[in-house]
Design a protein around this motif. Structure first.
Motif, mmCIF file in Angstrom:
data_model
loop_
_atom_site.group_PDB
_atom_site.id
_atom_site.type_symbol
_atom_site.label_atom_id
_atom_site.label_comp_id
_atom_site.label_asym_id
_atom_site.label_seq_id
_atom_site.Cartn_x
_atom_site.Cartn_y
_atom_site.Cartn_z
ATOM 1 N N LEU A 53 0.815 -1.218 0.000
ATOM 2 C CA LEU A 53 0.000 0.000 0.000
ATOM 3 C C LEU A 53 0.844 1.261 0.000
ATOM 4 C CD1 LEU A 53 -2.863 -1.150 2.348
ATOM 5 C CD2 LEU A 53 -2.690 -1.235 -0.146
ATOM 6 N N SER A 54 2.074 1.161 0.514
ATOM 7 C CA SER A 54 2.926 2.360 0.563
ATOM 8 C C SER A 54 3.183 2.883 -0.854
ATOM 9 C CB SER A 54 4.237 2.058 1.284
ATOM 10 O OG SER A 54 5.124 1.321 0.454
ATOM 11 N N GLN A 55 3.197 2.027 -1.856
ATOM 12 C CA GLN A 55 3.362 2.539 -3.215
ATOM 13 C C GLN A 55 2.018 2.793 -3.891
ATOM 14 O OE1 GLN A 55 6.472 3.634 -4.302
ATOM 15 N NE2 GLN A 55 6.565 3.214 -2.105
ATOM 16 N N GLU B 292 -0.425 4.126 -2.729
ATOM 17 C CA GLU B 292 -1.006 5.427 -2.364
ATOM 18 C C GLU B 292 -0.453 6.580 -3.220
ATOM 19 O OE1 GLU B 292 -0.323 7.218 1.463
ATOM 20 O OE2 GLU B 292 1.794 6.696 1.503
ATOM 21 N N HIS B 293 0.623 6.327 -3.981
ATOM 22 C CA HIS B 293 1.230 7.437 -4.739
ATOM 23 C C HIS B 293 0.260 8.042 -5.734
ATOM 24 C CE1 HIS B 293 5.265 8.326 -3.557
ATOM 25 N NE2 HIS B 293 5.573 7.047 -3.446
ATOM 26 N N LEU C 294 -6.800 3.976 5.891
ATOM 27 C CA LEU C 294 -5.744 4.885 5.427
ATOM 28 C C LEU C 294 -6.333 6.147 4.786
ATOM 29 C CD1 LEU C 294 -3.163 2.297 4.083
ATOM 30 C CD2 LEU C 294 -2.747 3.984 5.883
ATOM 31 N N ARG D 202 -5.470 7.940 2.262
ATOM 32 C CA ARG D 202 -5.530 8.075 0.804
ATOM 33 C C ARG D 202 -6.263 6.870 0.193
ATOM 34 N NH1 ARG D 202 -1.460 11.901 -0.808
ATOM 35 N NH2 ARG D 202 -0.926 10.744 -2.698
ATOM 36 N N ILE E 167 -5.629 4.628 -3.319
ATOM 37 C CA ILE E 167 -5.143 3.260 -3.137
ATOM 38 C C ILE E 167 -6.082 2.266 -3.807
ATOM 39 C CG2 ILE E 167 -4.737 1.443 -1.421
ATOM 40 C CD1 ILE E 167 -3.762 3.635 0.509
#
Lengths: 433, 433
Positions: free
Chosen positions: B257-259, B261-262, B292, B294, B298
Motif C-alpha cells: 500500500l505504501s506505493q 497510495e502514490h 488509510l 488516501r 489506493i
C-alpha cells in the motif's frame, strides 16, 4: 584554412555555426521515421521486410535475413588476411582497455545490522547498428561490440544493411565475428532500429541499441529511446587541435585533415597561441589537400567548418577548447599534461606530438565512439558502463530500523504519505501499544 | 486484491497492462509541448513569464523569479523545526551513501611510453526540477541535489512552480537549501525545462536536467534531450514484493500500500509461492485500506494495477520478478540474499522483513529516484555517475607509435580513409624515404 583572431565575437560565431550540425535539428524527417517505427512495432517482420525490399534488397525473407556461418566463412576468404591480422591486434588493445573500465558490485555494512550497496548487472542483450553504404568501418564494429561483451552482455546482435545482391560487407562481418557478435541481420535504417527495440518474428528485442547511422537511424533511435536504452545520437566528426609554437605544423595539418575527410559536415579546428604556426598549418593543409584522395569532401568540410583560431594566451585558448567541447582534442603544447588538467570538456584527449587522432580511431584501445557537437559537456565515450545497470541494495535489521523508525514515519507524514508511514509503524505496533 | 495463479498467460497480461502506463505513450501532447519548448528557446524570459503567468502566478517577473535569501529564511520559520532536523539526519545518510559512488580518474602506462586512461570531470551545472501541486516531496529534492553536489557540480539550480500567491512550498525550499542548491527559480512545467535547457535572460542554461514531473515535464525533457543530458523519464511508482510462506502478511500488505497510495497509476504486486500468504495479504490489505487517509487513490491503484501472483516455485517467481523489472523490489523469503543473487532487474532491492520500502524513500541513503516501467532492465538509480562525464586519455611516445604505425595506416586505408593514414605516415616520412 581561414585564420581568425580569437575574440568573444569570433568564438560565438564559430559556436553557432558548429551547432547547425546538431542532430537535434533533424525535426523535418521525424514523422516519416515515426511512421516506420510504428509500422515495424505493430506489423513486425512484414513491415521490416517490405521496407528492406524497398531500400536495400528485394530478395529479403525470413529465411535469409540472418547471416549464416557459411556467409561468415566466405567473408574471411574474401578479405585480405592481413586485415584480419590487423583487426586482431587492434581488438586485443581495445579489449585490454575496456577490461579496466569494469565496475564491481559493492556493499558496506555496519555492526548495527545495516547493509547498503550497489549490484552491477550486465544488460541481457544489446543491438549494434552498423551503417552500410560507401563508408564501411569495421573498426566501429569492434568499438561497439567489445564494451558490451566485456560488460558481460549475453546476447549481442548486429544489424547492417546489405547491398542489392543481399551481401553484407565482408570486413564488417569479419570484425563482428572477431569481436564476438552472436548474430548478424541484414537489415538497416529506421526499420532495423525499430526491429531491435520492439522485436519482430526474426529479430530479437534488445535492452540497448548503440552505433552510428544516418539521419533516419538517429531519429529512430530517439523515437525508441525509453522503450530501450540508446547511446547518444552521433553528429558529424570533429577534431580540435590545441597547439603552441612548439607544434609541428605538418603533423597538425595532417591531423586536422584526418577528420575533415569524414564528411562535408565534419569540423576541423586549430586553436593556437602562435600566428606563425597558424600560417604554416594553413600552408601545409593546402599542400596535403591537393594530393589526398578525398579532396572534394575535405575542401567542403574545411570551407564549412574549418577554422584556425589565434588566441592571445594559452588560458584563452583552453577556455575556447572547453566551450567547443570537441569530440577529439589533440594537445600539442610544450606541456600537454598541464594543459590537459585544465580541460573540462572533450570526448578523447590526445597528448603530445605522436598521439595522432587515428591512433585512437584504430588502435590504442579507448573507444572511438565519442560525444559530438558539444555534448562532451555532459556525455562520455561509449564504455563498459553503457552495458551494465545498477540496483541499489538495502538491508536493515529490526534493531537498526527500530533506531530510526520514528524519523521515517515523521518524514512520510510530513509528505502526507500515510501509507508510507504505516508500513514502518506496523513493524513496531506491538511494542508501542 | 486480485489473486491470480502465475502462468505464461497471466504474466503476459500483467506485463501488457503495466506497460500501458509507459511514458513512451504520451504522444498526444507532444506538439503542445514542442511549441512551448520552441517558444522559450527563441523568446526566452518573455515566453517563460507569459506561460508562468498563465499556469501558476500572474505576478511573475524578472525581479521576483528567483527565490531570495529572505524567502528561504521565511521557509525555515514556517516549517516545523522537527522536519528540518529529520531532513538533516536523512541528508547525512544520503551523502554518506553517494560518497561511495564516486569514481576516480585512472590511467595505465607501459614502459614503451604509452599512457591510456579516463579522466572523470563533474558537469559544470545541473538543473533540478521539483513538481509543485499537492504532492510536495522534499525528500526528492535531497535525492536530486545530493548526487550532483557529491559529484562536484559547481552550479546546481532548481526550478519549481509557485502557487497563485507566488510562494514556493517551504519544506521544498528548506530541503533545497540544506542539500546545497545554489539558486531556486519559481517556474514550472515544460517552460521551466526549456528554460534550463536553452537558458533565458533569468535562468542559466545547464548541462543536465533531472527530476520527476507530470506528462508535460516528461515530454519537455524528451524534447530537449541531446541539447542537454536528462535523467530517464519517470513513470508511475511501483512495488513488487517477492515473498514465501515465511513472510509476515501484515508487513507485506502495508508495504504494497505504501506505493499504491502514490497515484492511481501506481502498481503494487506480490509474487509469492504461498497461496496461504496470498490470501492473508489480501485480507490485510482490505483492513488497511479502510483506515488509510488516501484510500480512494489506493483502491483505484489496486483495481488497475494491483496483483497477487501465486507461483509454483521460487524460481518461477524470480523469473517473473526479472520480467517485471520493478522500480522497488522487496525480497521477504527464508534466504533473501540468495534470492537476490538471481535477480537481474530491479531499481532497488530491499532485503528481509525490516527493510521496508519507505526506509529507502526517506532514510537509508541510496537514491529513491529509480527506473520505472520495466526500464530497470537497462537503467540505473540516479547516482553520482549521472553528474560526471569522462574523457579518454591517450598518449603514445614516438617509439611506441613507431612500433604500430604500419598497422594503423593499413587499417585506415582498408577503410578508404587516406587522410587518417597520412596523419600517421607523416610522422615517419623522413625515415621511410
Amino acid at each position: 584554412m581561414r585564420i581568425v583572431k580569437l575574440s568573444q565575437e569570433s568564438r560565438q560565431n564559430l559556436l553557432e555555426n558548429l551547432l547547425k550540425r546538431s542532430p537535434g535539428n533533424y525535426g523535418q524527417y521525424q514523422d516519416t521515421v515515426q511512421e516506420i517505427v510504428d509500422r515495424v512495432k505493430t506489423e513486425g517482420d512484414k513491415a521490416l521486410f517490405e521496407l528492406t525490399a524497398k531500400f536495400d534488397w528485394d530478395g529479403i525473407s525470413k529465411e535469409n535475413v540472418k547471416v549464416t556461418e557459411e556467409e561468415v566463412r566466405e567473408a574471411y576468404d574474401t578479405i585480405d588476411p592481413a586485415l584480419t591480422e590487423t583487426i586482431r591486434k587492434s581488438l586485443k588493445n581495445i579489449r585490454d582497455y575496456h577490461e579496466k573500465q569494469k565496475q564491481y558490485s559493492w556493499f558496506d555494512t555496519t555492526p548495527e545490522g545495516t547493509m547498503l550497496g550497489q549490484k552491477v548487472t550486465p544488460l541481457a542483450s544489446a543491438g549494434v547498428y552498423v551503417p552500410g553504404g560507401k563508408a564501411v568501418y569495421p573498426s566501429s564494429v569492434l568499438m561497439n561490440i567489445v564494451p558490451a561483451k566485456i560488460a558481460g552482455v549475453d546476447h549481442v546482435v548486429m544489424c547492417t544493411p546489405c547491398n542489392k545482391e543481399g551481401k553484407v560487407n565482408p570486413a564488417v562481418l569479419v570484425a563482428a565475428k572477431e569481436a564476438g557478435a552472436d548474430e548478424v541481420y541484414k537489415v538497416g535504417g529506421a526499420q532495423a532500429i525499430a526491429a531491435m527495440a520492439f522485436g519482430t518474428e526474426s529479430i530479437p528485442k534488445v535492452d540497448k541499441i548503440t552505433g552510428p547511422g544516418n539521419i533516419f537511424v538517429a531519429l529512430a533511435k530517439k523515437a525508441v529511446s525509453g522503450f530501450v536504452s540508446i547511446d547518444s545520437i552521433a553528429g558529424p566528426s570533429e577534431i580540435l587541435v590545441l597547439a603552441d609554437e612548439t607544434a609541428n605544423p605538418r603533423y597538425v595539418a595532417a591531423d586536422l585533415l584526418s577528420q575533415a575527410e569524414h564528411d562535408e559536415m565534419a569540423s576541423a579546428i586549430l586553436v593556437t597561441t602562435s600566428m606563425e604556426l597558424a600560417e604554416k598549418v594553413s600552408a601545409e593543409v593546402d599542400g596535403f589537400v591537393a594530393v589526398l584522395s578525398r579532396k572534394e569532401i575535405i575542401q567542403k568540410s574545411l570551407d564549412n567548418y574549418g577554422y584556425i583560431l589565434v588566441a592571445d594566451s594559452l588560458d584563452d585558448a583552453i577556455e575556447t577548447v572547453n566551450m567547443i567541447a570537441s569530440e577529439h582534442l589533440e594537445i600539442v603544447t610544450k606541456n600537454p599534461f598541464e594543459a590537459m588538467m585544465k580541460v573540462r570538456n572533450a570526448g578523447a584527449i590526445f597528448l603530445g606530438e605522436y598521439s595522432s587522432e587515428p591512433l585512437g580511431d584504430y588502435f590504442a584501445g579507448p573507444n572511438h565512439i565519442l560525444p559530438t557537437n558539444g555534448t562532451a559537456r555532459f556525455f562520455s565515450p561509449v564504455s563498459v558502463d553503457d552495458f551494465v545497470k545498477k540496483s541499489s541494495i538495502i538491508y536493515y535489521s529490526r534493531e537498526a530500523l527500530e533506531k530510526v523508525h520514528k524519523d521515517i514515519e515523521y518524514f512520510a507524514k510530513a509528505e502526507q504519505l500515510t501509507a508510507h508511514a504505516n508500513s514502518i509503524a506496523v513493524r513496531f505496533e506491538q511494542k508501542e501499544d
